[in-house]
Design an enzyme around this catalytic site. Structure first.
Site, PDB file in Angstrom:
ATOM      1  N   PRO A 278       0.828  -1.216   0.000  1.00 56.90           N
ATOM      2  CA  PRO A 278       0.000   0.000   0.000  1.00 56.90           C
ATOM      3  C   PRO A 278       0.858   1.261   0.000  1.00 56.90           C
ATOM      4  CG  PRO A 278       0.099  -0.928   2.212  1.00 56.90           C
ATOM      5  CD  PRO A 278       0.856  -1.879   1.307  1.00 56.90           C
ATOM      6  N   GLY A 279       0.457   2.247  -0.750  1.00 55.42           N
ATOM      7  CA  GLY A 279       1.156   3.532  -0.766  1.00 55.42           C
ATOM      8  C   GLY A 279       0.192   4.623  -0.350  1.00 55.42           C
ATOM      9  N   ARG A 280      -0.694   4.968  -1.274  1.00 51.21           N
ATOM     10  CA  ARG A 280      -1.641   6.065  -1.050  1.00 51.21           C
ATOM     11  C   ARG A 280      -2.418   5.914   0.261  1.00 51.21           C
ATOM     12  NH1 ARG A 280      -4.055   8.785  -5.381  1.00 51.21           N
ATOM     13  NH2 ARG A 280      -3.505   6.986  -6.669  1.00 51.21           N
ATOM     14  N   ARG A 316      -1.669  16.791  -9.378  1.00 50.75           N
ATOM     15  CA  ARG A 316      -2.783  15.850  -9.525  1.00 50.75           C
ATOM     16  C   ARG A 316      -4.032  16.462 -10.181  1.00 50.75           C
ATOM     17  NH1 ARG A 316      -5.182  13.435  -6.133  1.00 50.75           N
ATOM     18  NH2 ARG A 316      -5.193  11.376  -7.065  1.00 50.75           N
ATOM     19  N   CYS A 346       2.165  29.639 -15.877  1.00 47.65           N
ATOM     20  CA  CYS A 346       1.607  30.095 -17.143  1.00 47.65           C
ATOM     21  C   CYS A 346       1.033  28.946 -17.953  1.00 47.65           C
ATOM     22  CB  CYS A 346       2.675  30.834 -17.947  1.00 47.65           C
ATOM     23  SG  CYS A 346       3.354  32.195 -17.008  1.00 47.65           S
ATOM     24  N   GLU A 347      -0.025  28.334 -17.469  1.00 49.50           N
ATOM     25  CA  GLU A 347      -0.741  27.256 -18.160  1.00 49.50           C
ATOM     26  C   GLU A 347      -2.195  27.371 -17.727  1.00 49.50           C
ATOM     27  OE1 GLU A 347       0.368  24.183 -19.726  1.00 49.50           O
ATOM     28  OE2 GLU A 347       2.542  24.360 -19.435  1.00 49.50           O
ATOM     29  N   TYR A 375       1.545  11.001  -3.728  1.00 50.74           N
ATOM     30  CA  TYR A 375       1.660  11.394  -5.130  1.00 50.74           C
ATOM     31  C   TYR A 375       1.537  12.905  -5.282  1.00 50.74           C
ATOM     32  CZ  TYR A 375       1.017   6.414  -5.534  1.00 50.74           C
ATOM     33  OH  TYR A 375       1.168   5.067  -5.372  1.00 50.74           O
TER      34      TYR A 375
HETATM   35  C1  LIG Z   1       2.178   2.339  -7.322  1.00 45.99           C
HETATM   36  C2  LIG Z   1       2.326   0.944  -6.868  1.00 45.99           C
HETATM   37  C3  LIG Z   1       1.875   0.542  -5.607  1.00 45.99           C
HETATM   38  C4  LIG Z   1       1.153   1.471  -4.659  1.00 45.99           C
HETATM   39  O1  LIG Z   1      -0.121   1.792  -5.105  1.00 45.99           O
HETATM   40  P1  LIG Z   1      -1.113   2.638  -4.180  1.00 45.99           P
HETATM   41  O2  LIG Z   1      -2.313   2.842  -5.016  1.00 45.99           O
HETATM   42  O3  LIG Z   1      -0.438   3.897  -3.826  1.00 45.99           O
HETATM   43  O4  LIG Z   1      -1.409   1.800  -2.961  1.00 45.99           O
HETATM   44  C5  LIG Z   1       2.107  -0.753  -5.213  1.00 45.99           C
HETATM   45  N1  LIG Z   1       2.739  -1.637  -6.033  1.00 45.99           N
HETATM   46  C6  LIG Z   1       3.174  -1.288  -7.268  1.00 45.99           C
HETATM   47  C7  LIG Z   1       3.853  -2.288  -8.102  1.00 45.99           C
HETATM   48  C8  LIG Z   1       2.979   0.008  -7.725  1.00 45.99           C
HETATM   49  O5  LIG Z   1       3.393   0.332  -8.953  1.00 45.99           O
END
Ligand SMILES: *Cc1c(COP(=O)(O)O)cnc(C)c1O
Length: 417
Positions: A278-280, A316, A346-347, A375
């Protein structure tokens, strides 16, 4: 307004944990990213604790937010890390995390990156093609090591999300097809310098409904059984990341703990080491971008709030048309307005919100762009020669700068006139 995460109003003033955000804006200037330590830890632990008892590793996806303080915090809490480049491996090791908790994903790993990761002794590669498997094998032979590898498979399940962040269909560039996986596994198992340990997938990002993730898990489990029946041992299953967060006040975020429990049930009797990436869902709601209103202007029927943050700081909205709530740092009795919130770049695409009902913010007022922990800073650029903003970490009633604001000198570093 529904508030989520560590940001709350007290007496009409917005706080992160016990710190007044206006105090951070005064001390660090604007624009400025602010992250809550407690919120990041809480989300990581939600995953980790829900999986207690099942052999597992939560590999935080570094690309979501790769600040050293964030990585050190998660390393200290026992996290592993999912990286997609040599630069991310460097960051993770610099932050004090052990290489043995790092998995390396990505469709275009270079020979140099593979060698670096093997030399450091990472946990495993998620290999995305037969060519990559052969390259890892050759480099491992040269270094005299055995490379632990999982095969990234594309489970071909539809995931309702923005097309730029959907990755799990056959037509996407990621992984190998399920139908071809057993055959590729058989050939890879014959490569002498690989230890083929498992299967991995990642079907997309910002999934507000965890159902496709559970469907992908079912496809992957079935594939693991097929490969085991052919006489091979499959030890690990990496289900990637992808759980979404609510960017809109009226949305609800899926609960990482509930999601992890559902996965745990699916895997209960499978004798597999589970990896999640997990990231986000760990960092997004822990962060805001603070910005100051520079001007108000009106053209025709449109009202504009011009702020000092722009698309180079937070891309984003321009890239994904994504929505971020905008909170005033001080609530006022003035009636709300409907306006575009735009930056100085400037966009025409340089906006943070369009036709948005928001606080009637006047020049000098401070705003927080919500849900900006993931992100966000990582995709900031110097476009229009704008120094990138600082990053601040809040812990309880204290805060500190964990990345300094860039200077004009930083802008030209490495350039030769
Ligand atoms: C980007 C990515 C993640 C994380 O995704 P989230 O939506 O931020 O949880 C995990 N694994 C891989 C391979 C990714 O490219």
């Amino acid at each position: 307004m529904t508030m989520q995460g560590p940001f709350r109003y007290r007496n009409g003033t917005l706080y992160c944990e016990q710190v007044e955000l206006a105090a951070i804006a005064a001390g660090a200037g604007t624009p400025c990213y602010v992250y809550s330590r407690a919120s990041i830890l809480e989300r990581f632990r939600a995953y980790d604790e829900a999986l207690a008892g099942l052999p597992h590793m939560i590999c935080y996806a570094v690309k979501a937010n790769s600040n050293q303080a964030v990585l050190a915090l998660l390393a200290g809490a026992g996290a592993g890390f999912d990286i997609v480049s040599g630069g991310e491996l460097y960051r993770v090791l610099r932050a004090g995390a052990p290489a043995c908790r790092v998995v390396f994903s990505g469709v275009g790993k270079t020979a140099e990156e593979i060698e670096y990761a093997l030399a450091e002794g990472i946990h495993s590669f998620n290999a995305e093609s037969e060519e990559e498997l052969r390259l890892i094998d050759a480099i491992a032979a040269r270094l005299g090591v055995r490379a632990r590898v999982a095969l990234r498979v594309n489970p071909d399940v539809p995931a309702e999300t923005h097309p730029y962040v959907a990755t799990g269909r056959r037509e996407h560039k990621f992984g190998v097809e399920v139908a071809r996986a057993p055959e590729i596994w058989r050939r890879a198992a014959a490569l002498p310098n690989l230890a083929l340990e498992g299967l991995s997938c990642h079907i997309g990002s910002q999934l507000l409904d965890p159902q496709p993730l559970l469907a992908a898990a079912a496809v992957m489990l079935e594939l693991a059984r097929t490969i085991r029946r052919a006489g091979f041992s499959v030890r690990t299953l990496d289900l990637g990341g992808g759980l979404g967060v609510a960017y809109r006040a009226e949305e609800a975020s899926p609960d990482p703990a509930a999601f992890a429990r559902a996965i745990r049930e699916q895997l209960a009797r499978e004798d597999l080491f589970l990896i999640l990436e997990p990231g986000r869902s760990i960092v997004a709601q822990a962060g805001v971008l603070l910005t100051r209103v520079l001007y108000r202007k009106r053209t025709g029927s449109k009202e504009f709030v011009v702020v000092d943050a722009a698309m180079n700081d937070l891309i984003r909205p321009a890239l994904y048309q994504s929505h971020h709530e905008i909170w005033p740092l001080r609530q006022s009795a003035r009636p709300e307005i409907i306006a575009d919130v735009v930056g100085p770049v400037c966009e025409t695409g340089d906006y943070l919100a369009r036709d948005r009902r928001l606080a009637n913010a006047l020049p000098g007022d401070l705003l927080a762009i919500a849900t900006a922990g993931a992100y966000a800073f990582v995709a900031a650029s110097n476009y229009n020669s704008r120094p990138r903003p600082p990053e601040v970490l809040v812990e309880g009633d204290r805060w500190r700068i964990v990345r300094a604001r860039e200077t004009y000198e930083d802008l030209v570093r490495g350039e030769a006139p």
